[in-house]
Design an enzyme around this catalytic site. Sequence first.
Site, short mmCIF file in Angstrom:
data_model
loop_
_atom_site.label_atom_id
_atom_site.label_comp_id
_atom_site.label_asym_id
_atom_site.label_seq_id
_atom_site.Cartn_x
_atom_site.Cartn_y
_atom_site.Cartn_z
N GLY A 152 44.36 33.40 42.60
CA GLY A 152 45.38 34.44 42.75
C GLY A 152 45.47 34.85 44.21
N ARG A 153 45.84 36.11 44.42
CA ARG A 153 46.03 36.59 45.79
C ARG A 153 44.80 36.37 46.65
NH1 ARG A 153 48.86 41.58 43.08
NH2 ARG A 153 46.87 41.55 41.99
N SER A 173 41.86 27.23 38.02
CA SER A 173 42.38 28.54 37.65
C SER A 173 42.72 28.54 36.18
CB SER A 173 43.64 28.82 38.48
OG SER A 173 44.29 29.95 37.99
N ARG A 174 42.60 29.70 35.57
CA ARG A 174 42.92 29.80 34.15
C ARG A 174 44.43 30.00 33.94
NH1 ARG A 174 39.08 30.71 30.61
NH2 ARG A 174 40.32 32.24 29.53
N ARG A 230 33.26 39.34 40.51
CA ARG A 230 32.45 40.27 39.73
C ARG A 230 31.19 39.55 39.29
NH1 ARG A 230 35.01 44.02 41.36
NH2 ARG A 230 36.30 45.48 40.18
N GLU A 259 25.08 46.10 38.74
CA GLU A 259 25.05 46.84 40.02
C GLU A 259 24.72 48.31 39.80
OE1 GLU A 259 28.80 46.16 41.94
OE2 GLU A 259 28.58 44.01 41.78
N HIS A 277 28.31 44.86 47.30
CA HIS A 277 29.70 45.04 46.81
C HIS A 277 30.54 45.76 47.87
CE1 HIS A 277 32.33 45.52 42.97
NE2 HIS A 277 33.08 45.44 44.05
C1 8YV Z 1 35.50 48.42 45.34
C2 8YV Z 1 36.43 46.53 43.82
O1 8YV Z 1 34.16 48.21 45.61
O2 8YV Z 1 38.74 46.44 44.17
C3 8YV Z 1 37.81 46.28 43.39
O3 8YV Z 1 38.00 45.92 42.23
O4 8YV Z 1 35.52 46.20 43.16
C4 8YV Z 1 36.16 47.11 45.17
O5 8YV Z 1 37.20 47.03 46.03
C5 8YV Z 1 35.58 49.56 44.43
O6 8YV Z 1 36.58 49.55 43.49
C6 8YV Z 1 35.68 50.81 45.29
O7 8YV Z 1 35.84 51.94 44.55
#
Ligand code: 8YV
Length: 311
Positions: A152-153, A173-174, A230, A259, A277
């Site tokens: 994707g992007r 890609s799915r 993720r 996490e 993250h």
């Molecule tokens: C951030 C993220 O760490 O955009 C996402 O889905 O996992 C990250 O950009 C998080 O959402 C910050 O609040």
Amino acid sequence: MTANILQLCPLMPALEKALSERFTVHRFFEAADPDAFLGEHAERLRGVVTGGHIGIPTELAARLPALEIVAINGVGFDKVDLLEAKRRGVRVSNTPDVLTEDVADLAIGLIISALRQIPRGDAHVRAGRWPSGDLALGSKVSRRRYGIFGFGRIGQAIARRLEGFDAELAYASRSPVETTVRNAGSLHELAAWSDVLVIAASASAETRNIVDAQVFNALGPKGVLVNVARGSLVDEPALLDALETGRIAGAALDVFADEPRVPERLLALPNVVLTPHMASATHETRQAMADLVLANLDAHFAGREMPSALV
Ligand code: 8YV
């Protein structure tokens, strides 16, 4: 009267300030007794602001009868039950696009860190082991084979950056993608072809633990895994086994299964690069994400169409 909203995690100070100027904000993550907190406030909470990595637990959403909007400060929406939100008529927004460059940039940083061993070089200098010592040679970044899972992007932005390294590129890609980059077929076929396998797919029930022992075997003893998506996409125990037994050469990870807990076994490995993250964590991008969170909330409470509505 300002709307009451629930904040589920710390946010950048500028966003917290802007939220408090518009709304009555309740900081759920600081509540000493979450049950008592909900007993007191749940009835009037019309909005939730949360991170992509947190979303909103289904049990919590179920306890908010006045909930109208969940504004995610992130692109990932794997921790929000969109079907249930739709059923209840709860709107959900995220912050796509504004963080694409940063996530792709960090993926490149992780690739170079892992292949050229930047963290080990840094530790070597700080420990005063230069010029003597035992710093092992790294591997080339340019002209290698990079397989990108999820196109994707973010996956495409990673590919564009890798073109600058004269890389050979393929993806799996799915969903169908219109691109000149070669489609390797399955994730397994992609891993078998790749020197470096980069995970950039969104998390869902279908992609849970999809990067498993078979994928690591296909990637092979010279292969490196990079994950900026993720932690749930990767079978973490299988990854640990593959790293410890040399069935893959290394990994660079910005995301983890549970996490912020990172397995001790992973921390003990020299052939991994670990970041907390932080792929979207730049001043500029976090500000752009904050602006979009506010724009979505403002639009919702003004009865206008939200700029980045998911539901
Ligand atoms: C951030 C993220 O760490 O955009 C996402 O889905 O996992 C990250 O950009 C998080 O959402 C910050 O609040």
